[in-house]
Write an enzyme that holds these catalytic residues in place. Structure first.
Site: not given
Ligand code: APR
Length: 317
Positions: A180, A153
């Site tokens: 996530h 990310d």
């Protein structure tokens, strides 16, 4: 010191193979154990062993060779899992991956209780609580040693900002907090260094959504051929290498990861952490959020809490 043993559990997979390739290139690694249930596993290890870097590569196939793979590991990285197949529900997928992570964590508890564990297997938000509960039950849990890999990310956010700003993405620092998946991914664009060159809030929101949904971009582009593997391997190697640099006594090693946390009501939370000789040295928190980011955090919390509970409930079964 170049004396660390790293295990890749799931080393024959789409993520596992390029991950092992990248880790084989780290001079801090003296032993790289490639574990998987796939028949090709010894071949993956043989292939990697021909690279002229110091790490000694060993292949371990199937549950009867898991113990020898994990034994005395310093870091265990887990990309083992199954992708969603036709006819499989999300719950089927969850139960399969959860069982895989539970079994691997059990082996870590008995064969390498001091190892740092980095989990890539999805859903990461639930898998970290599962591994933690397993280690707790075995009496060897140290919250400073279990990490969910959210590095992709951060990597994606930096890549997109680099593109927007017209700079080398490696010069971009951007914290991504929360969890996530989807709405739990909270990029703190207000804290980007250098500042994101976007004029209006609408564009900031678009970029936020792009980072949250970036995995889907890859899934669509692969047209049925799977999800992100290469960028995930890069991200997994980046966190593993940071863990090793911390173990090796390097100072100021900072990465975002999903860890046990008391910063919010979620028992596990991702944000920048300082790494050291025992794993997590210091939780650096997430600084000041602007109004939009506060709203994102509020939106993320119910989903994150649910994911954590799903993991904990599975581990208690
Ligand atoms: N022990 C070890 N390895 C296993 C096990 C197990 N019990 N079960 C499956 N594997 C291995 C498979 O043999 C395969 O080599 O895990 C590997 C998974 O690879 P892929 O199917 O190619 O999946 P990949 O795209 O690498 O994703 C793996 O990471 O991002 C997550 O959601 C993704 O959970 C998935 C995981």
């Amino acid at each position: 010191q170049n004396n660390y043993k790293v295990v890749v559990a799931g080393a024959a997979g789409g993520i596992g193979q390029p991950l092992a390739l990248l880790l084989k290139q780290n001079p801090l690694v003296s032993r790289l154990a490639c574990y998987d249930i796939a028949p090709v596993t010894p071949g993956v290890a043989a292939d990697l062993s021909h690279m002229d870097t110091p790490a000694k590569v060993t292949g371990h196939k199937g549950p009867e060779e898991l113990g020898s793979a994990i034994e005395n590991a310093d870091v265990v990285v887990i990309p083992a899992g199954v992708p969603r197949k036709p006819g499989m529900t999300r719950d089927d997928l969850f139960n399969t991956n959860a069982s895989i992570v539970r079994d691997l964590a059990q082996c870590v508890a008995s064969k390498a209780p001091k190892a740092l564990v980095a989990i890539i297997t999805n859903p990461v938000n639930s898998m970290v609580p599962i591994a933690s509960e397993v280690l707790k039950k075995a009496g060897v849990y140290d919250p400073k040693r279990v990490f969910g890999v959210t590095t992709l990310d951060v990597v994606r956010a930096a890549a997109f900002i680099g593109e927007i700003n017209g700079v080398d993405p490696r010069s971009v620092t951007i914290p991504v907090i929360g969890g996530h998946s989807g709405v739990t991914i909270i990029p703190l664009l207000s804290q980007s260094q250098p500042a994101v060159k976007l004029s209006d809030q609408g564009k900031i929101q678009e970029l936020t959504k792009r980072i949250q949904e970036a995995g889907t971009e890859v899934v669509k582009a692969k047209a049925g051929g799977g999800s992100a593997t290469l960028s995930m391997a890069y991200a997994g190697a980046r966190l593993t290498n940071a863990l090793l640099r911390g173990l090796n006594g390097e100072s100021n090693v900072v990465e975002c990861a999903y860890v046990k946390s008391d910063l919010t009501e979620a028992a596990y939370f991702a944000n920048p952490i300082l790494l050291g000789k025992n794993g997590l040295e210091k939780n650096l928190g997430y600084g000041k959020l602007n109004a939009y980011e506060q709203q994102l955090l509020k939106e993320a919390m119910p989903e994150l809490l649910k994911n954590i509970k799903t993991g904990e409930d599975f581990a208690k079964k």
